[in-house]
Design an enzyme around this catalytic site. Structure first.
Site, PDB file in Angstrom:
ATOM      1  N   ARG A  14     -19.083   0.246  -6.285  1.00 31.42           N
ATOM      2  CA  ARG A  14     -19.322   1.508  -6.999  1.00 31.42           C
ATOM      3  C   ARG A  14     -20.511   1.349  -7.935  1.00 31.42           C
ATOM      4  O   ARG A  14     -21.373   2.196  -7.996  1.00 31.42           O
ATOM      5  CB  ARG A  14     -18.051   1.830  -7.801  1.00 31.42           C
ATOM      6  CG  ARG A  14     -17.905   3.222  -8.274  1.00 31.42           C
ATOM      7  CD  ARG A  14     -16.531   3.415  -8.873  1.00 31.42           C
ATOM      8  NE  ARG A  14     -15.965   2.136  -9.321  1.00 31.42           N
ATOM      9  CZ  ARG A  14     -14.767   1.990  -9.840  1.00 31.42           C
ATOM     10  NH1 ARG A  14     -13.980   3.030  -9.956  1.00 31.42           N
ATOM     11  NH2 ARG A  14     -14.318   0.805 -10.239  1.00 31.42           N
ATOM     12  N   GLU A  74      -0.951  -4.760 -15.898  1.00 31.32           N
ATOM     13  CA  GLU A  74      -2.133  -3.930 -16.140  1.00 31.32           C
ATOM     14  C   GLU A  74      -1.988  -3.246 -17.507  1.00 31.32           C
ATOM     15  O   GLU A  74      -0.871  -3.108 -18.023  1.00 31.32           O
ATOM     16  CB  GLU A  74      -2.202  -2.822 -15.084  1.00 31.32           C
ATOM     17  CG  GLU A  74      -2.176  -3.309 -13.664  1.00 31.32           C
ATOM     18  CD  GLU A  74      -3.572  -3.482 -13.088  1.00 31.32           C
ATOM     19  OE1 GLU A  74      -4.532  -3.012 -13.713  1.00 31.32           O
ATOM     20  OE2 GLU A  74      -3.675  -4.105 -12.030  1.00 31.32           O
ATOM     21  N   ASP A  99       4.646   0.612  -6.666  1.00 29.74           N
ATOM     22  CA  ASP A  99       4.014  -0.423  -5.842  1.00 29.74           C
ATOM     23  C   ASP A  99       5.045  -1.037  -4.880  1.00 29.74           C
ATOM     24  O   ASP A  99       4.786  -1.172  -3.682  1.00 29.74           O
ATOM     25  CB  ASP A  99       3.435  -1.496  -6.782  1.00 29.74           C
ATOM     26  CG  ASP A  99       2.853  -2.683  -6.039  1.00 29.74           C
ATOM     27  OD1 ASP A  99       1.695  -2.589  -5.599  1.00 29.74           O
ATOM     28  OD2 ASP A  99       3.562  -3.696  -5.886  1.00 29.74           O
ATOM     29  N   LYS A 137       5.414  -0.934  -0.567  1.00 32.21           N
ATOM     30  CA  LYS A 137       5.606  -2.134   0.257  1.00 32.21           C
ATOM     31  C   LYS A 137       6.906  -2.036   1.056  1.00 32.21           C
ATOM     32  O   LYS A 137       6.964  -2.467   2.218  1.00 32.21           O
ATOM     33  CB  LYS A 137       5.591  -3.376  -0.632  1.00 32.21           C
ATOM     34  CG  LYS A 137       4.201  -3.622  -1.235  1.00 32.21           C
ATOM     35  CD  LYS A 137       4.265  -4.599  -2.381  1.00 32.21           C
ATOM     36  CE  LYS A 137       2.877  -4.901  -2.932  1.00 32.21           C
ATOM     37  NZ  LYS A 137       2.917  -5.671  -4.181  1.00 32.21           N
TER      38      LYS A 137
HETATM   39  P1  NAP Z   1     -10.575  -4.153  -7.912  1.00 30.38           P
HETATM   40  O1  NAP Z   1     -10.706  -5.491  -8.558  1.00 30.38           O
HETATM   41  O2  NAP Z   1     -10.372  -2.956  -8.779  1.00 30.38           O
HETATM   42  O3  NAP Z   1     -11.877  -3.921  -7.002  1.00 30.38           O
HETATM   43  C1  NAP Z   1     -12.157  -2.707  -6.387  1.00 30.38           C
HETATM   44  C2  NAP Z   1     -13.557  -2.779  -5.807  1.00 30.38           C
HETATM   45  O4  NAP Z   1     -13.822  -1.563  -5.107  1.00 30.38           O
HETATM   46  C3  NAP Z   1     -14.667  -2.922  -6.865  1.00 30.38           C
HETATM   47  O5  NAP Z   1     -15.614  -3.832  -6.426  1.00 30.38           O
HETATM   48  C4  NAP Z   1     -15.275  -1.507  -6.925  1.00 30.38           C
HETATM   49  O6  NAP Z   1     -16.659  -1.501  -7.234  1.00 30.38           O
HETATM   50  C5  NAP Z   1     -15.082  -1.063  -5.517  1.00 30.38           C
HETATM   51  N1  NAP Z   1     -15.078   0.399  -5.391  1.00 30.38           N
HETATM   52  C6  NAP Z   1     -14.285   1.283  -6.037  1.00 30.38           C
HETATM   53  N2  NAP Z   1     -14.563   2.536  -5.632  1.00 30.38           N
HETATM   54  C7  NAP Z   1     -15.535   2.423  -4.689  1.00 30.38           C
HETATM   55  C8  NAP Z   1     -16.238   3.351  -3.887  1.00 30.38           C
HETATM   56  N3  NAP Z   1     -15.989   4.661  -3.969  1.00 30.38           N
HETATM   57  N4  NAP Z   1     -17.167   2.889  -3.020  1.00 30.38           N
HETATM   58  C9  NAP Z   1     -17.415   1.564  -2.932  1.00 30.38           C
HETATM   59  N5  NAP Z   1     -16.778   0.619  -3.662  1.00 30.38           N
HETATM   60  C10 NAP Z   1     -15.854   1.069  -4.522  1.00 30.38           C
HETATM   61  O7  NAP Z   1      -9.373  -4.146  -6.857  1.00 30.38           O
HETATM   62  P2  NAP Z   1      -8.628  -5.412  -6.205  1.00 30.38           P
HETATM   63  O8  NAP Z   1      -7.624  -5.939  -7.172  1.00 30.38           O
HETATM   64  O9  NAP Z   1      -9.626  -6.333  -5.611  1.00 30.38           O
HETATM   65  O10 NAP Z   1      -7.757  -4.695  -5.047  1.00 30.38           O
HETATM   66  C11 NAP Z   1      -8.363  -4.262  -3.834  1.00 30.38           C
HETATM   67  C12 NAP Z   1      -7.260  -3.883  -2.849  1.00 30.38           C
HETATM   68  O11 NAP Z   1      -6.459  -5.027  -2.596  1.00 30.38           O
HETATM   69  C13 NAP Z   1      -6.307  -2.794  -3.334  1.00 30.38           C
HETATM   70  O12 NAP Z   1      -5.905  -1.990  -2.263  1.00 30.38           O
HETATM   71  C14 NAP Z   1      -5.124  -3.590  -3.861  1.00 30.38           C
HETATM   72  O13 NAP Z   1      -3.919  -2.846  -3.822  1.00 30.38           O
HETATM   73  C15 NAP Z   1      -5.094  -4.718  -2.854  1.00 30.38           C
HETATM   74  N6  NAP Z   1      -4.440  -5.936  -3.332  1.00 30.38           N
HETATM   75  C16 NAP Z   1      -4.832  -6.518  -4.478  1.00 30.38           C
HETATM   76  C17 NAP Z   1      -4.214  -7.672  -4.918  1.00 30.38           C
HETATM   77  C18 NAP Z   1      -4.637  -8.373  -6.181  1.00 30.38           C
HETATM   78  O14 NAP Z   1      -4.055  -9.406  -6.523  1.00 30.38           O
HETATM   79  N7  NAP Z   1      -5.622  -7.872  -6.901  1.00 30.38           N
HETATM   80  C19 NAP Z   1      -3.153  -8.216  -4.159  1.00 30.38           C
HETATM   81  C20 NAP Z   1      -2.775  -7.604  -2.953  1.00 30.38           C
HETATM   82  C21 NAP Z   1      -3.435  -6.458  -2.542  1.00 30.38           C
HETATM   83  P3  NAP Z   1     -17.227  -2.047  -8.646  1.00 30.38           P
HETATM   84  O15 NAP Z   1     -17.064  -3.536  -8.605  1.00 30.38           O
HETATM   85  O16 NAP Z   1     -18.624  -1.615  -8.662  1.00 30.38           O
HETATM   86  O17 NAP Z   1     -16.371  -1.390  -9.692  1.00 30.38           O
END
Ligand code: NAP
Length: 446
Positions: free
Chosen positions: A52, A196, A207, A211
């Site tokens: 983003r 969070e 959440d 699942k």
């Molecule tokens: P995150 O840290 O919030 O990262 C989201 C990423 O998406 C960021 O890089 C953001 O860009 C980008 N983004 C957001 N809106 C966008 C858009 N419109 N176009 C392009 N890029 C966009 O999220 P995360 O924790 O990595 O989680 C990602 C996914 O994995 C989610 O579905 C989550 O439920 C799943 N998940 C996460 C975990 C975990 O431990 N975190 C575990 C299991 C599953 P910027 O960097 O520029 O803001």
């Protein structure tokens, strides 16, 4: 890699999102490129990373900065494999559909999207003849979806019980070990990075419900959406509930419970629910501490299986994402997508009232003859059988003239949830019951 394959062009991978999970995937794709190419039979080429905010400091990802783009819509048209790690519903959903229309296979970790729009995405993947894999959407690093979908495809799964949300498990575990209340424990979890700033999705069970929908859909070959899952979070769990569980040799966990069962009218269906419950310390899920996840599966022939590990975090989740990337890439090399979703059983989702469970009920009652008989009469009128009753006399040291009171702690046998709920309502209406102090389901002793 054999010589024929070595001469094939690389498979183009597009990464959508470079946050906690996306950045870990990007690093591993680059660092382990040679190994991955051997395992797949063709190299992978990262063709772009959509984000983003292009100006955000991302540290050293080991990537050419020119790969970063804010134009995800264009990126998905230039890839063989699109890895969606943005999260949320839109634009993730639109980007996945667009990627499939352009012939890309998709890997996602997005449980909210799969639980809400799974059937639409499966249909689009089927029409386009591409894969949709999402192992990381449930329980992070733990391989659970592919074992259910593939390894257990020849068995009859009849129950899946999971601790699938690390934040709530951390909070309940900390309440258990410190005796502290819910609010102060959530604040501590936030300071430590386990919750969070807005913990609603975790503590209210959204959440875990997403699942549970994914697990039950795969386990029972049926479509279950997140909205169909009965959901209760942990915000009402008190230090007193945790102490009551300890007294019974139990601990409190937020459980995602998916069961195949016969409803009251004799029709087979699925019961899918998320709620806190007491489980005996002897149950394997009771030993799941801190932010760990575990999924307990019961199948006809396999018996009881337990899957345990880290349910979140960049590297653990990246492991599951990379496993999916390798799987869909191998399918590309083989020239055909893997097996699609199977929803042939098409079982109805049964109402919560038909779920069969047990209740632990604490009542604050008048301590005088006949009260126990009145309470027992309410249970019997609702066809709920009592397993144990314990009485504790309560003394008010500040008011020695106060009418004598007692706590009644009752554990029921298994009964339909509707009958148990009606019993609790009727108990609250008894003039001799001052207060229904706590009500919690008891699981894991069927
Ligand atoms: P995150 O840290 O919030 O990262 C989201 C990423 O998406 C960021 O890089 C953001 O860009 C980008 N983004 C957001 N809106 C966008 C858009 N419109 N176009 C392009 N890029 C966009 O999220 P995360 O924790 O990595 O989680 C990602 C996914 O994995 C989610 O579905 C989550 O439920 C799943 N998940 C996460 C975990 C975990 O431990 N975190 C575990 C299991 C599953 P910027 O960097 O520029 O803001």
């Amino acid at each position: 890699m054999d010589n024929d394959r070595a001469s094939l062009p690389p498979l183009r991978v597009a990464l959508l999102g470079c946050g906690v999970v996306g950045s870990a995937v990007a690093r591993k794709l680059t660092a382990d490129a040679a190994d991955l190419a051997q395992r797949i039979g063709r190299p992978l080429e990262l063709v772009g990373v959509a984000v983003r905010r292009l100006d955000r400091d991302r540290g050293d990802l080991g990537l050419d900065p020119a790969l970063l783009t804010a134009d995800a819509e264009d990126l998905v048209t230039r890839a063989d494999i699109v890895v969606e790690l943005i999260g949320g519903i839109d634009p993730a959903r639109e980007l996945i559909l667009r990627a499939m229309e352009h012939g890309a296979s998709v890997v996602s970790a997005n449980k909210a999207l799969l639980a809400e729009s799974g059937p639409e995405l499966y249909a689009a993947a089927g029409e386009a003849g591409v894969d949709l894999y999402y192992e990381a959407a449930v329980a992070g690093a733990i391989p659970i979806l592919r074992p259910i979908r593939e390894s257990l495809a020849g068995d009859q799964v009849h129950r899946v019980i999971g601790i699938v949300n690390g934040t709530t498990n951390f909070v309940l575990d900390a309440m258990d070990s410190t005796g502290a209340g819910f609010v102060e424990t959530v604040e501590r979890a936030q300071q430590l990075g386990y919750a969070e700033a807005d913990p609603t999705a975790d503590v209210e069970g959204f959440d875990a419900a997403a699942k549970a929908a994914i697990l039950s859909s795969l386990a029972f070959h049926t479509r279950v959406s997140g909205a169909e899952v009965h959901r209760e979070g942990i915000t009402e769990v008190s230090a007193r509930d945790i102490a009551a569980a300890k007294d019974m040799g139990c601990t409190v966990k937020l459980l995602a419970i998916c069961e195949r069962m016969t409803g009251e009218d004799g029709i087979e269906g699925v019961s899918v629910r998320v709620h806190p419950a007491m489980i005996p310390l002897s149950h394997p899920l009771a030993s799941v501490r801190e932010a760990f996840n575990a999924v307990f599966v019961e199948a006809d022939a396999a018996g009881r299986l337990m899957f345990y590990g880290q349910g979140a975090g960049g590297d653990p989740t990246a492991s599951a994402v990379l496993g999916d990337i390798v799987a869909v890439a191998r399918n590309r090399v083989a020239g055909a997508p893997g097996p699609g979703e199977s929803a042939y059983a098409d079982l109805p989702v049964l109402p919560m009232g038909e779920a069969r469970t047990r209740y632990h009920i604490s009542l604050d009652v008048a301590d005088r003859p006949g009260v126990l008989a009145q309470v027992a009469q309410v249970f019997s009128a609702n066809d709920v059988s009592i397993e144990t009753v314990r009485q504790q006399v309560v003394r008010d040291e500040d008011d020695l003239d106060a009418a004598p009171r007692a706590y009644l702690i009752i554990v029921t046998h298994t009964a339909p949830d509707a009958a148990l709920a009606t019993t609790v309502d009727a108990l609250g209406d008894l003039p001799t019951v001052h207060e229904v102090v706590s009500v919690m389901r008891v699981e894991g002793q069927h």
